[in-house]
Design a protein around this motif. Structure first.
Motif, PDB file in Angstrom:
ATOM      1  N   LEU A 230      -3.187  -5.084  -2.217  1.00 39.39           N
ATOM      2  CA  LEU A 230      -2.548  -3.856  -1.750  1.00 39.39           C
ATOM      3  C   LEU A 230      -3.399  -3.123  -0.719  1.00 39.39           C
ATOM      4  O   LEU A 230      -2.896  -2.671   0.309  1.00 39.39           O
ATOM      5  CB  LEU A 230      -2.282  -2.928  -2.944  1.00 39.39           C
ATOM      6  CG  LEU A 230      -1.177  -3.364  -3.908  1.00 39.39           C
ATOM      7  CD1 LEU A 230      -1.280  -2.574  -5.209  1.00 39.39           C
ATOM      8  CD2 LEU A 230       0.190  -3.159  -3.267  1.00 39.39           C
TER       9      LEU A 230
ATOM     10  N   ALA B 218       6.633   1.665  -7.209  1.00 44.21           N
ATOM     11  CA  ALA B 218       6.941   0.830  -6.050  1.00 44.21           C
ATOM     12  C   ALA B 218       6.675  -0.632  -6.367  1.00 44.21           C
ATOM     13  O   ALA B 218       5.644  -0.983  -6.942  1.00 44.21           O
ATOM     14  CB  ALA B 218       6.105   1.262  -4.846  1.00 44.21           C
ATOM     15  N   GLY B 219       7.622  -1.489  -5.965  1.00 45.15           N
ATOM     16  CA  GLY B 219       7.437  -2.922  -6.131  1.00 45.15           C
ATOM     17  C   GLY B 219       8.636  -3.684  -5.624  1.00 45.15           C
ATOM     18  O   GLY B 219       9.783  -3.255  -5.818  1.00 45.15           O
TER      19      GLY B 219
ATOM     20  N   VAL C 163       5.078  -2.886  -1.199  1.00 47.33           N
ATOM     21  CA  VAL C 163       4.675  -1.585  -1.742  1.00 47.33           C
ATOM     22  C   VAL C 163       4.245  -0.646  -0.620  1.00 47.33           C
ATOM     23  O   VAL C 163       4.396   0.579  -0.697  1.00 47.33           O
ATOM     24  CB  VAL C 163       3.522  -1.759  -2.748  1.00 47.33           C
ATOM     25  CG1 VAL C 163       2.922  -0.410  -3.156  1.00 47.33           C
ATOM     26  CG2 VAL C 163       3.995  -2.524  -3.977  1.00 47.33           C
TER      27      VAL C 163
ATOM     28  N   ALA D 183       2.731  -5.381  -7.965  1.00 40.98           N
ATOM     29  CA  ALA D 183       2.557  -6.317  -6.861  1.00 40.98           C
ATOM     30  C   ALA D 183       1.783  -7.537  -7.326  1.00 40.98           C
ATOM     31  O   ALA D 183       1.004  -7.478  -8.294  1.00 40.98           O
ATOM     32  CB  ALA D 183       1.818  -5.643  -5.703  1.00 40.98           C
TER      33      ALA D 183
ATOM     34  N   PRO E 261       2.099   1.002  -8.368  1.00 41.46           N
ATOM     35  CA  PRO E 261       2.621  -0.214  -7.741  1.00 41.46           C
ATOM     36  C   PRO E 261       2.766  -1.385  -8.711  1.00 41.46           C
ATOM     37  O   PRO E 261       2.028  -1.504  -9.688  1.00 41.46           O
ATOM     38  CB  PRO E 261       1.555  -0.531  -6.690  1.00 41.46           C
ATOM     39  CG  PRO E 261       0.281  -0.030  -7.297  1.00 41.46           C
ATOM     40  CD  PRO E 261       0.646   1.158  -8.149  1.00 41.46           C
TER      41      PRO E 261
END
Length: 299
Positions: free
Chosen positions: A19, A238-239, A218, A196, A194
């Motif tokens: 990330l 977020a993802g 993300v 991810a 996140p």
């Protein structure tokens, strides 16, 4: 309208991969000058590598400006030196993304306290150290954008991650208080949670999900939360290109009568206490006391 970061200086911790790397690349692509911080090493925090320099070189090769830094976020002196070097070179720090982290997963029964303490130290205390190092400068320049990295584990729990979950929910609480303290200085503080596929999660997600949960998906949410137009006091899930708002809520509750504030009365009124009709999202901790006083005044 395209969001530009021209003239902004950003520090991204844990930016040697995953990330953090995608955040650093996107900020640079949009005009920011970036400090790529990464101690390197394995996801448990051991070892070292030159991943930060590789990402910085990737930015420079694309025409951007970046410097690599290998400071440990848990070392105050190293972090202060990183911030001072960036200020000397570029004049100030406008953006901080606290992304650095490690995992030492075990069930709580098998986890020893050093593993608990180390994870909290990197995620929570490390983010506080980095934020403290830039805080007064952001106040002086009346501008700052800070992003904390929480997790669904912190918000909702996950088996085998007591240390990680404790640290991540702590970060959400830290962000909420800093949002209040930074408001009059135009410092916006947000939190991202996140999901991810990174070295942190590669053994936790099924193979079929790894492609869908590309870290780059993300990044749009994270970058928006450190932009000029960013809100403040947001917890953003977020993802895989999906973005969700997370809230800490408070039910109206029940005011027990003065002559029966007993354990039995709590048990008898439990369904009313947890009834979510009319729940609110407090803007500060003081609102809980205010709601209590309102309930008492009704009686």
């Amino acid at each position: 309208m395209t969001l530009s970061f021209d003239g902004r200086v950003a520090i991204v911790t844990g930016a040697g991969g995953g990330l953090g790397r995608t955040y650093a690349l996107e900020l640079a692509r949009r005009g920011a000058r970036v400090v790529v911080n990464d101690l390197g090493g394995a996801r448990d925090g051991s070892g070292s590598s030159d991943t930060a320099e590789q990402v910085a070189e990737e930015i420079r090769a694309a025409g951007g400006e970046a410097i690599a830094n290998g400071a440990s976020v848990t070392d105050e002196a190293q972090v202060e030196e990183m911030v001072a070097a960036a200020r000397e070179r570029w004049g100030g720090i406008h953006i901080l993304i606290n992304n650095a982290g490690i995992l030492r997963d075990k069930s709580f029964a098998k986890m020893d306290i050093p593993d608990f303490r180390t994870v909290v130290d990197v995620h929570l205390t490390g983010s506080a150290i980095c934020t403290k190092a830039v805080w007064n400068g952001m106040r002086d320049q009346a501008y700052g954008r800070i992003l904390m990295t929480a997790s669904s584990t912190g918000l909702f729990g996950n088996f085998g991650q007591a240390n990680y979950g404790a640290a991540k929910l702590g970060l959400a609480g830290l962000a909420k208080t800093l949002h209040l303290e930074g408001a009059k200085y135009n410092i916006h503080v947000n939190t991202i949670a996140p999901t991810a596929a990174t070295r942190m999660t590669e053994d936790l997600l099924p193979e079929a999900m790894l492609t869908a949960f590309d870290p780059a998906l993300v990044t749009p949410g994270a970058i928006y939360l450190v932009s000029d137009d960013a809100p403040s006091n947001v917890i953003l899930g977020a993802g895989a290109g999906v973005f969700q708002a997370c809230y800490v809520t408070l039910t109206p509750g029940v005011a027990l009568p003065a002559d029966d504030r007993s354990v039995e009365a709590v048990a008898a009124n439990w369904d009313r206490i947890v009834d979510r009709n009319g729940e609110i999202v407090p803007e500060s901790g003081a609102e809980q006391a205010m709601l209590i006083l309102q309930q008492l005044s009704k009686g």
